[in-house]
Each structure stands twice: as C-alpha cells, then as structure tokens.
Design an enzyme around this catalytic site. Sequence first.
Site, PDB file in Angstrom:
ATOM      1  N   HIS A  75       0.836  -1.204   0.000  1.00 54.05           N
ATOM      2  CA  HIS A  75       0.000   0.000   0.000  1.00 54.05           C
ATOM      3  C   HIS A  75       0.870   1.253   0.000  1.00 54.05           C
ATOM      4  CE1 HIS A  75      -4.099  -1.697   1.528  1.00 54.05           C
ATOM      5  NE2 HIS A  75      -3.604  -2.376   0.523  1.00 54.05           N
ATOM      6  N   TYR A 204      -8.518   5.104   8.656  1.00 53.75           N
ATOM      7  CA  TYR A 204      -8.508   5.427  10.085  1.00 53.75           C
ATOM      8  C   TYR A 204      -9.534   6.537  10.280  1.00 53.75           C
ATOM      9  CZ  TYR A 204      -4.140   2.820  10.839  1.00 53.75           C
ATOM     10  OH  TYR A 204      -3.185   1.836  10.934  1.00 53.75           O
ATOM     11  N   PRO A 296      -2.617  -0.469  19.471  1.00 57.11           N
ATOM     12  CA  PRO A 296      -2.449  -0.928  18.085  1.00 57.11           C
ATOM     13  C   PRO A 296      -2.618   0.145  17.008  1.00 57.11           C
ATOM     14  CG  PRO A 296      -4.530  -1.724  19.000  1.00 57.11           C
ATOM     15  CD  PRO A 296      -3.793  -1.066  20.118  1.00 57.11           C
ATOM     16  N   LYS A 300       2.415  -0.800  15.103  1.00 57.64           N
ATOM     17  CA  LYS A 300       3.858  -0.859  15.350  1.00 57.64           C
ATOM     18  C   LYS A 300       4.369  -2.109  16.068  1.00 57.64           C
ATOM     19  CE  LYS A 300       5.247   2.768  13.416  1.00 57.64           C
ATOM     20  NZ  LYS A 300       5.110   2.231  12.087  1.00 57.64           N
ATOM     21  N   TYR A 387       4.680   6.300  10.248  1.00 58.78           N
ATOM     22  CA  TYR A 387       3.838   5.133   9.927  1.00 58.78           C
ATOM     23  C   TYR A 387       4.627   4.080   9.145  1.00 58.78           C
ATOM     24  CZ  TYR A 387      -0.435   2.549   8.993  1.00 58.78           C
ATOM     25  OH  TYR A 387      -1.391   1.565   8.960  1.00 58.78           O
TER      26      TYR A 387
HETATM   27  P1  FAD Z   1       3.627 -12.701  20.669  1.00 56.14           P
HETATM   28  O1  FAD Z   1       3.133 -12.608  19.288  1.00 56.14           O
HETATM   29  O2  FAD Z   1       2.698 -12.430  21.800  1.00 56.14           O
HETATM   30  O3  FAD Z   1       4.238 -14.157  20.831  1.00 56.14           O
HETATM   31  C1  FAD Z   1       4.585 -14.698  22.093  1.00 56.14           C
HETATM   32  C2  FAD Z   1       4.588 -16.218  22.011  1.00 56.14           C
HETATM   33  O4  FAD Z   1       5.042 -16.734  23.250  1.00 56.14           O
HETATM   34  C3  FAD Z   1       3.194 -16.792  21.782  1.00 56.14           C
HETATM   35  O5  FAD Z   1       3.241 -17.779  20.781  1.00 56.14           O
HETATM   36  C4  FAD Z   1       2.830 -17.384  23.143  1.00 56.14           C
HETATM   37  O6  FAD Z   1       1.957 -18.491  23.061  1.00 56.14           O
HETATM   38  C5  FAD Z   1       4.190 -17.773  23.675  1.00 56.14           C
HETATM   39  N1  FAD Z   1       4.256 -17.825  25.139  1.00 56.14           N
HETATM   40  C6  FAD Z   1       3.699 -16.975  26.027  1.00 56.14           C
HETATM   41  N2  FAD Z   1       3.964 -17.343  27.281  1.00 56.14           N
HETATM   42  C7  FAD Z   1       4.725 -18.475  27.173  1.00 56.14           C
HETATM   43  C8  FAD Z   1       5.291 -19.337  28.142  1.00 56.14           C
HETATM   44  N3  FAD Z   1       5.129 -19.109  29.444  1.00 56.14           N
HETATM   45  N4  FAD Z   1       5.989 -20.403  27.711  1.00 56.14           N
HETATM   46  C9  FAD Z   1       6.138 -20.651  26.365  1.00 56.14           C
HETATM   47  N5  FAD Z   1       5.613 -19.866  25.413  1.00 56.14           N
HETATM   48  C10 FAD Z   1       4.912 -18.780  25.821  1.00 56.14           C
HETATM   49  N6  FAD Z   1       1.638  -4.941  15.235  1.00 56.14           N
HETATM   50  C11 FAD Z   1       2.042  -4.452  14.022  1.00 56.14           C
HETATM   51  O7  FAD Z   1       3.260  -4.330  13.813  1.00 56.14           O
HETATM   52  N7  FAD Z   1       1.163  -4.107  13.025  1.00 56.14           N
HETATM   53  C12 FAD Z   1      -0.183  -4.212  13.207  1.00 56.14           C
HETATM   54  O8  FAD Z   1      -0.954  -3.946  12.270  1.00 56.14           O
HETATM   55  C13 FAD Z   1      -0.653  -4.671  14.482  1.00 56.14           C
HETATM   56  N8  FAD Z   1      -1.983  -4.799  14.722  1.00 56.14           N
HETATM   57  C14 FAD Z   1      -2.408  -5.348  15.882  1.00 56.14           C
HETATM   58  C15 FAD Z   1      -3.780  -5.500  16.083  1.00 56.14           C
HETATM   59  C16 FAD Z   1      -4.247  -6.075  17.253  1.00 56.14           C
HETATM   60  C17 FAD Z   1      -5.719  -6.224  17.458  1.00 56.14           C
HETATM   61  C18 FAD Z   1      -3.310  -6.520  18.252  1.00 56.14           C
HETATM   62  C19 FAD Z   1      -3.796  -7.171  19.524  1.00 56.14           C
HETATM   63  C20 FAD Z   1      -1.946  -6.368  18.065  1.00 56.14           C
HETATM   64  C21 FAD Z   1      -1.488  -5.777  16.889  1.00 56.14           C
HETATM   65  N9  FAD Z   1      -0.119  -5.609  16.661  1.00 56.14           N
HETATM   66  C22 FAD Z   1       0.307  -5.061  15.482  1.00 56.14           C
HETATM   67  C23 FAD Z   1       0.863  -6.013  17.678  1.00 56.14           C
HETATM   68  C24 FAD Z   1       1.505  -7.385  17.421  1.00 56.14           C
HETATM   69  O9  FAD Z   1       0.486  -8.358  17.249  1.00 56.14           O
HETATM   70  C25 FAD Z   1       2.433  -7.798  18.569  1.00 56.14           C
HETATM   71  O10 FAD Z   1       3.273  -6.716  18.885  1.00 56.14           O
HETATM   72  C26 FAD Z   1       3.274  -9.030  18.213  1.00 56.14           C
HETATM   73  O11 FAD Z   1       2.492 -10.191  18.317  1.00 56.14           O
HETATM   74  C27 FAD Z   1       4.485  -9.193  19.142  1.00 56.14           C
HETATM   75  O12 FAD Z   1       5.198 -10.354  18.790  1.00 56.14           O
HETATM   76  P2  FAD Z   1       5.984 -11.203  19.896  1.00 56.14           P
HETATM   77  O13 FAD Z   1       6.634 -12.320  19.160  1.00 56.14           O
HETATM   78  O14 FAD Z   1       6.831 -10.277  20.711  1.00 56.14           O
HETATM   79  O15 FAD Z   1       4.866 -11.725  20.905  1.00 56.14           O
HETATM   80  C1  DHB Z   2      -4.431  -3.632  11.429  1.00 56.06           C
HETATM   81  C2  DHB Z   2      -4.217  -3.482  12.751  1.00 56.06           C
HETATM   82  C3  DHB Z   2      -3.774  -2.269  13.226  1.00 56.06           C
HETATM   83  O1  DHB Z   2      -3.515  -2.104  14.542  1.00 56.06           O
HETATM   84  C4  DHB Z   2      -3.573  -1.193  12.392  1.00 56.06           C
HETATM   85  O2  DHB Z   2      -3.166  -0.009  12.902  1.00 56.06           O
HETATM   86  C5  DHB Z   2      -3.780  -1.354  11.056  1.00 56.06           C
HETATM   87  C6  DHB Z   2      -4.219  -2.578  10.570  1.00 56.06           C
HETATM   88  C7  DHB Z   2      -4.928  -4.934  10.914  1.00 56.06           C
HETATM   89  O3  DHB Z   2      -5.199  -5.821  11.726  1.00 56.06           O
HETATM   90  O4  DHB Z   2      -5.035  -5.090   9.699  1.00 56.06           O
END
Ligand code: FAD
Ligand code: DHB
Length: 401
Positions: A75, A204, A296, A300, A387
Amino acid sequence: MRTQVGIVGAGPAGLLLSHLLYLAGIESVVLEQRSREYVETDTARIRAGVLEDGPAELLDAVGVGARMRAKGLVHHGIELRFDRTAHRIPLTELTGGRSIMVYGQQEVVKDLIAARLATGGTVLFDAHDVSVADIGTDRPVLSFHQDGWEETLECDVIAGCDGFHGVSRNAIPPGVLRVYEKVYPYAWLGILAAVPPSTEELIYCRHERGFALHSLRSPELSRLYLQVSPGEQLSHWPDDRIWEELRTRFATDDGWTLADGPVLEKSVTAMRSFVVEPMQYGRLFLVGDAAHTVPPTGAKGMNLAVADVQVLAAALTRWYASGDPASLESYSADCLRHVWRAEDFSAWMTALLHVDRSDGFGDRAQHARLAYTARSRAAAASLAENYVGASRPWVGNGAHD
Ligand code: FAD
Ligand code: DHB
C-alpha cells in the site's frame, strides 16, 4: 538438553530470532506453550496486519518473503476520515518512495515455522510450565514439561520472546526493572469478515461515537475495528449491531458504502502503552511484546519485535564470533531508541483518533490537530514517516535513526 540460545515463545520475535541465528551458524531451541495448530491458525490469535517496508525487506533478504510477496498487498497511502470526509495521506509520495505491506501476522508466523522446520530447527510446541532460572550466571537454564516429562535446557543465553503475558520478564529480580505504563480508557472490538474490502487503502476514522478502522487481509477478507469501552462484553455486540455501528462511523457525504458479510472472528483488545527498562538482565534478553507493548493504532507492535530481533541477532553474532560482549551489553540501550520512537508515535496516533468524552478541551484540540494533519504537508509527512517506520534498528553498523 543443551543449546546456545534458548528462546521462549514462537511468535514473530522468537521464530525470526531463531531463523537469523541459524543463518549466522548459531544453534537455538524455541519453546512454545501452545500447539503448532493453535499458533498458526487459531482465530483468537489474529492480530497484526501491517508491516513496515524495512521488516518486509528483511523477510525477503533472509529467504522467508516469497509467500508475503505473492499474497501480501503493498500500500502507498492511508486515509484519515473525519467530519464525514476522506483525506488521503500519500505515504509513498511523502517518504521518498517508501510503502507498507498488508500481510497477516499469522502468515508471517507460518512462513517462519516452515523455514525453521525445513532447515532442521528445533521448535518444541506444547512445552508447558516453562521456567527461567540462573540468569545471573553464565549457564542459564529453562525447564518445562512436555508429554508429561520434565525437561531442562541449558543455554549460554536466553531470549524472552513470550509476549506481554509471558514468564521471562518475571524471572528478573525485583527492583531491577523500571516500568513505564499508560492504560487507555477504551478498547478495540475487532472482526474478521468474509467480504471484499470496501476500500483499497486502510481507513482510520474519527467519529463522535468513537474511532473505527477498516483494514483488510486479502481481496476476499476484511478486518475492521471499533473503539469500545474497556471490558466490553462481546455478547452485547451481535453482528448486526457491529455492522450498523461501523456504517454510522464510516459514513461520508460522498455516498461511500460499506459492504457487510459473515463475521468469522470477533474479539476485544485492551490498549496499553508499556515499556520496561532495561530490556536485559544477566544472560536474559527481553524481545518484542515481552519488553514493551503499544496501543495498536500505529500498527507498530510486530514491527518493533522485528527490530529488537535484528539488534539481538547482530549482538549475539558478534559475541560468538569475537567474544566481545560490548554489543550484548548495549542491547537494551540500542533497542530503546526505536522502542521509544514507536511508543511516542503510537500514543500520538491513538490520541489523534480516539474519543475521550471526559476531556472537552482535548476533543476540540484533537479536531484542530486532525484538520492540520490533513491540510499541512509537513504534518502529513511526519505522520507518514512514522507510519512507514521512522527509525531503523541500531545494529552497531551506524545505520540508525
Ligand atoms: P507474541 O506474538 O505475543 O508471541 C509470544 C509467544 O510466546 C506466543 O506464541 C505465546 O503463546 C508464547 N508464550 C507466552 N507465554 C509463554 C510461556 N510461558 N511459555 C512458552 N511460550 C509462551 N503490530 C504491528 O506491527 N502491526 C499491526 O498492524 C498490528 N496490529 C495489531 C492488532 C491487534 C488487534 C493486536 C492485539 C496487536 C497488533 N499488533 C500489530 C501487535 C503485534 O500483534 C504484537 O506486537 C506481536 O504479536 C508481538 O510479537 P511477539 O513475538 O513479541 O509476541
Ligand atoms: C491492522 C491493525 C492495526 O492495529 C492497524 O493499525 C492497522 C491494521 C490490521 O489488523 O489489519
């Protein structure tokens, strides 16, 4: 069992770290509490959708970008919508040619798991009761249960990639970490719907009734979010009410319409800004959501997790190659540069678009800020730069900020 780097968590952070270490000739074992099926496909785990161009290029460079290039959507702009009017922010034009990649987090996770398993990597799913010990020594240990057996994994270093609710952060002795936190007076209700997106670019939208976001996953799947109260009960939101509320908030004066369809998934996400400093103690390094979360709105979180992984993988590669601990010792300070830039932007973008009825002055000022962002090239360029990613991770080679 023994390995060089013990990794807790098979999210984007843990899996990418394991893959980058493999490419550098460093051995790792990933422990994941959930099953492979849950991690890859459970609809409760549908989260991020937007990757900055830097992380997308990294996935290409390390050989896991093929499906993203085939199925992801590049995009070049986003829309800000308020006062029933659309205002396009031309990201690519304002950032000297940069863009974003719309590609679901679960797809990134699937690609990384496939790459780890194809190259003989060890990812242990269903690893329960993981505990992190001896991080103040040079032989930290992970213990866990799998198939009813207690196992231990001796490591040189442990990477806590287990997300906000994981166990790694709590292994750090009390008094070491300073916590910076902001909890918001609203949450997001998100849906995944089997309907072609009603927009080509993300919208947005700020409306008196609250924020709304129209995102997408593919030409057939839409992802939409609504600002709701924290603790909102999903049972109060039958599908018809969700579509009705989305239509009200997105309504414009130019006749734009929102197509609806079957809702495949529904969830409520709390919103929090959270950082711990430092992001390391002894031989334990916190990575991604284990160390920091963002609301979110700025998309980021996953991008920050990728940036932390780049810093840690580079530091470990140097340490194993030369024995010099300097880049490992500066891991936290190096990460906090990109972390705080994204924390500030995410809080700003959240305040720009969400409705807080308790703050009348803030409401009027917000309106002025939105109008300014839509009208001023300088203001729009600042939003665009943040962004698509305003600070490159510090990997000790001069390429930062
Ligand atoms: P996680 O993805 O949380 O992975 C952690 C892993 O550790 C999981 O698999 C879990 O099961 C495992 N775990 C936890 N505890 C234990 C334990 N005790 N023992 C063993 N394993 C364990 N980010 C963006 O960059 N762009 C976006 O558009 C965006 N949109 C989002 C929209 C929503 C609705 C949400 C909720 C989040 C969004 N995010 C976005 C944020 C993004 O999803 C997270 O920042 C990302 O998942 C972080 O990755 P991570 O690997 O650090 O943690
Ligand atoms: C999505 C999630 C976000 O938090 C955002 O800022 C933009 C897109 C998504 O889930 O597609």
